[in-house]
Design an enzyme around this catalytic site. Structure first.
Site, PDB file in Angstrom:
ATOM      1  N   LYS A  14       0.914  -1.192   0.110  1.00 20.09           N
ATOM      2  CA  LYS A  14      -0.053   0.109   0.010  1.00 20.09           C
ATOM      3  C   LYS A  14       0.835   1.380   0.019  1.00 20.09           C
ATOM      4  O   LYS A  14       0.556   2.312  -0.702  1.00 20.09           O
ATOM      5  CB  LYS A  14      -1.062  -0.018   1.400  1.00 20.09           C
ATOM      6  CG  LYS A  14      -1.821  -1.099   1.125  1.00 20.09           C
ATOM      7  CD  LYS A  14      -2.998  -0.853   2.574  1.00 20.09           C
ATOM      8  CE  LYS A  14      -2.312  -0.824   3.745  1.00 20.09           C
ATOM      9  NZ  LYS A  14      -1.833  -2.438   4.403  1.00 20.09           N
ATOM     10  N   ARG A  89      -9.744   0.656   8.485  1.00 24.43           N
ATOM     11  CA  ARG A  89      -9.448  -0.652   9.209  1.00 24.43           C
ATOM     12  C   ARG A  89     -10.416  -1.200   9.897  1.00 24.43           C
ATOM     13  O   ARG A  89     -10.208  -2.502  10.159  1.00 24.43           O
ATOM     14  CB  ARG A  89      -8.128  -0.427   9.861  1.00 24.43           C
ATOM     15  CG  ARG A  89      -6.703  -0.576   9.020  1.00 24.43           C
ATOM     16  CD  ARG A  89      -5.423  -0.426  10.241  1.00 24.43           C
ATOM     17  NE  ARG A  89      -4.257  -0.775   9.887  1.00 24.43           N
ATOM     18  CZ  ARG A  89      -3.459  -0.300   9.204  1.00 24.43           C
ATOM     19  NH1 ARG A  89      -3.484   0.736   8.730  1.00 24.43           N
ATOM     20  NH2 ARG A  89      -2.194  -1.075   9.150  1.00 24.43           N
ATOM     21  N   ARG A 125      12.281  -4.512   5.530  1.00 21.93           N
ATOM     22  CA  ARG A 125      11.807  -3.258   4.872  1.00 21.93           C
ATOM     23  C   ARG A 125      12.458  -2.052   5.555  1.00 21.93           C
ATOM     24  O   ARG A 125      12.677  -2.051   6.986  1.00 21.93           O
ATOM     25  CB  ARG A 125      10.406  -3.174   5.124  1.00 21.93           C
ATOM     26  CG  ARG A 125       9.813  -1.626   5.208  1.00 21.93           C
ATOM     27  CD  ARG A 125       8.321  -1.680   4.837  1.00 21.93           C
ATOM     28  NE  ARG A 125       7.548  -1.776   6.285  1.00 21.93           N
ATOM     29  CZ  ARG A 125       6.410  -1.550   6.355  1.00 21.93           C
ATOM     30  NH1 ARG A 125       5.525  -1.453   5.181  1.00 21.93           N
ATOM     31  NH2 ARG A 125       5.890  -1.748   7.500  1.00 21.93           N
ATOM     32  N   ARG A 158      11.155  -0.028  10.980  1.00 25.81           N
ATOM     33  CA  ARG A 158       9.832   0.521  11.832  1.00 25.81           C
ATOM     34  C   ARG A 158       9.999  -0.322  13.207  1.00 25.81           C
ATOM     35  O   ARG A 158      10.413  -1.439  13.192  1.00 25.81           O
ATOM     36  CB  ARG A 158       8.623   0.305  11.102  1.00 25.81           C
ATOM     37  CG  ARG A 158       8.224   1.515  10.315  1.00 25.81           C
ATOM     38  CD  ARG A 158       7.188   1.263   9.416  1.00 25.81           C
ATOM     39  NE  ARG A 158       5.891   0.433  10.111  1.00 25.81           N
ATOM     40  CZ  ARG A 158       4.549   0.452   9.413  1.00 25.81           C
ATOM     41  NH1 ARG A 158       4.189   0.743   8.063  1.00 25.81           N
ATOM     42  NH2 ARG A 158       3.668  -0.154   9.923  1.00 25.81           N
ATOM     43  N   ARG A 169      -0.240  -7.932  13.695  1.00 25.09           N
ATOM     44  CA  ARG A 169      -0.690  -6.935  12.805  1.00 25.09           C
ATOM     45  C   ARG A 169      -1.595  -7.918  11.863  1.00 25.09           C
ATOM     46  O   ARG A 169      -2.653  -7.442  11.361  1.00 25.09           O
ATOM     47  CB  ARG A 169       0.332  -6.284  12.125  1.00 25.09           C
ATOM     48  CG  ARG A 169       0.731  -5.075  12.991  1.00 25.09           C
ATOM     49  CD  ARG A 169       2.076  -4.773  12.608  1.00 25.09           C
ATOM     50  NE  ARG A 169       2.132  -4.173  11.300  1.00 25.09           N
ATOM     51  CZ  ARG A 169       3.684  -4.042  10.607  1.00 25.09           C
ATOM     52  NH1 ARG A 169       4.746  -4.622  11.296  1.00 25.09           N
ATOM     53  NH2 ARG A 169       3.569  -3.615   9.495  1.00 25.09           N
TER      54      ARG A 169
HETATM   55  P1  AMP Z   1       0.511   1.021   8.521  1.00 27.32           P
HETATM   56  O1  AMP Z   1       1.719   2.149   8.578  1.00 27.32           O
HETATM   57  O2  AMP Z   1      -0.498   1.377   7.869  1.00 27.32           O
HETATM   58  O3  AMP Z   1       1.145  -0.338   8.748  1.00 27.32           O
HETATM   59  O4  AMP Z   1       0.062   1.446  10.205  1.00 27.32           O
HETATM   60  C1  AMP Z   1       0.945   1.241  11.473  1.00 27.32           C
HETATM   61  C2  AMP Z   1      -0.003   1.227  12.369  1.00 27.32           C
HETATM   62  O5  AMP Z   1      -0.336   2.475  12.712  1.00 27.32           O
HETATM   63  C3  AMP Z   1      -1.084   0.270  12.813  1.00 27.32           C
HETATM   64  O6  AMP Z   1      -0.499  -1.212  13.076  1.00 27.32           O
HETATM   65  C4  AMP Z   1      -1.958   0.741  13.943  1.00 27.32           C
HETATM   66  O7  AMP Z   1      -1.534   0.542  14.970  1.00 27.32           O
HETATM   67  C5  AMP Z   1      -1.963   2.094  13.420  1.00 27.32           C
HETATM   68  N1  AMP Z   1      -3.000   2.497  12.289  1.00 27.32           N
HETATM   69  C6  AMP Z   1      -2.960   2.776  11.186  1.00 27.32           C
HETATM   70  N2  AMP Z   1      -3.841   3.218  10.496  1.00 27.32           N
HETATM   71  C7  AMP Z   1      -4.826   2.900  11.452  1.00 27.32           C
HETATM   72  C8  AMP Z   1      -6.327   2.597  11.397  1.00 27.32           C
HETATM   73  N3  AMP Z   1      -6.799   3.124  10.221  1.00 27.32           N
HETATM   74  N4  AMP Z   1      -7.018   2.140  12.544  1.00 27.32           N
HETATM   75  C9  AMP Z   1      -6.343   1.965  13.511  1.00 27.32           C
HETATM   76  N5  AMP Z   1      -4.902   1.916  13.759  1.00 27.32           N
HETATM   77  C10 AMP Z   1      -4.337   2.570  12.772  1.00 27.32           C
END
Ligand code: AMP
Length: 211
Positions: A14, A89, A125, A158, A169
């Site tokens: 993404k 999400r 990554r 990260r 996750r």
């Molecule tokens: P990502 O970079 O999209 O993998 O997001 C990293 C982390 O941010 C996720 O594992 C969640 O803890 C939090 N997060 C990001 N987007 C959301 C969302 N839409 N709803 C809830 N938590 C989120």
């Protein structure tokens, strides 16, 4: 104004795909993961609240995330269109997003069946701490180790790209996020793209969908 929703498991691509689409089509990318990591980095009140949630691989509460997104989706900030990366999400988030401004909506589901592919991608990554560009030690290494090709920033792992947080996750994704595919299927806007292939191929498929 077009709304593109990029949907898929962690590691499906993404972030990489939305970064390329943003430049190619002049759309604004809205990555809730990036926005929430900015909060953590700046030690804001929200950042302090969510730091451990993110590190464990759990979801930040709907209230916090929806508030952050609402601030971004304004007609002053967005002209042509916007790309959602990592939002929605949950079904609550999906319903909230439907109320936000857009003339047309396309949901793209980046599908990767094999969890081993996902885990390997995430474990190797690295991300630029300045511009957010994504590299991969195995598939897409930077020209100079540890340095961003684009802006010269420092590449970092990260804090949630470790095996424990990745497994959590993925569990959260399968249990809570994946079911909302049906919401977009019912709306008649869902497109499936095999994202286990190369970035180039994925972009070609998405180009066909957007045209
Ligand atoms: P990502 O970079 O999209 O993998 O997001 C990293 C982390 O941010 C996720 O594992 C969640 O803890 C939090 N997060 C990001 N987007 C959301 C969302 N839409 N709803 C809830 N938590 C989120």
């Amino acid at each position: 104004m077009l709304r593109i929703i990029l949907f898929g498991a962690p590691g499906a691509g993404k972030g990489t795909i939305s970064g390329i689409l943003e430049k190619k089509y002049n759309y604004k990318k809205i990555s809730t993961g990036d926005l929430i990591r900015d909060e953590v980095r700046s030690n804001s009140i929200i950042g302090e609240k969510v730091r451990s949630v993110i590190d464990k691989g759990e979801l930040v509460s709907d209230d916090i995330i929806i508030e952050i997104v609402k601030k971004r989706i304004t007609s002053e900030y967005i002209s042509e269109g916007y790309i959602m990366d990592g939002f929605p999400r949950t079904i609550i988030q999906a319903k909230e997003l439907s109320k936000m401004v857009a003339d047309r909506e396309v949901a793209i589901y980046l599908k990767v069946e094999d969890e081993k592919v996902i885990i390997n991608r995430l474990l190797s990554r690295v991300i630029c701490n300045n511009c957010g560009a994504i590299f991969n030690a195995k598939n897409k290494p930077p020209k100079k180790e540890g340095i961003c090709d684009i802006c010269g920033g420092i590449l970092e792992k990260r804090t949630d790209d470790n095996e424990g947080a990745i497994r959590e996750r993925l569990r959260v994704y399968r249990e809570i996020t994946e079911p909302i595919i049906n919401y977009y299927e019912d709306k008649g806007v869902l497109n499936r793209v095999d994202a286990s292939i190369s970035v180039r191929e994925v972009l070609k498929k998405i180009g066909e969908i957007l045209n």
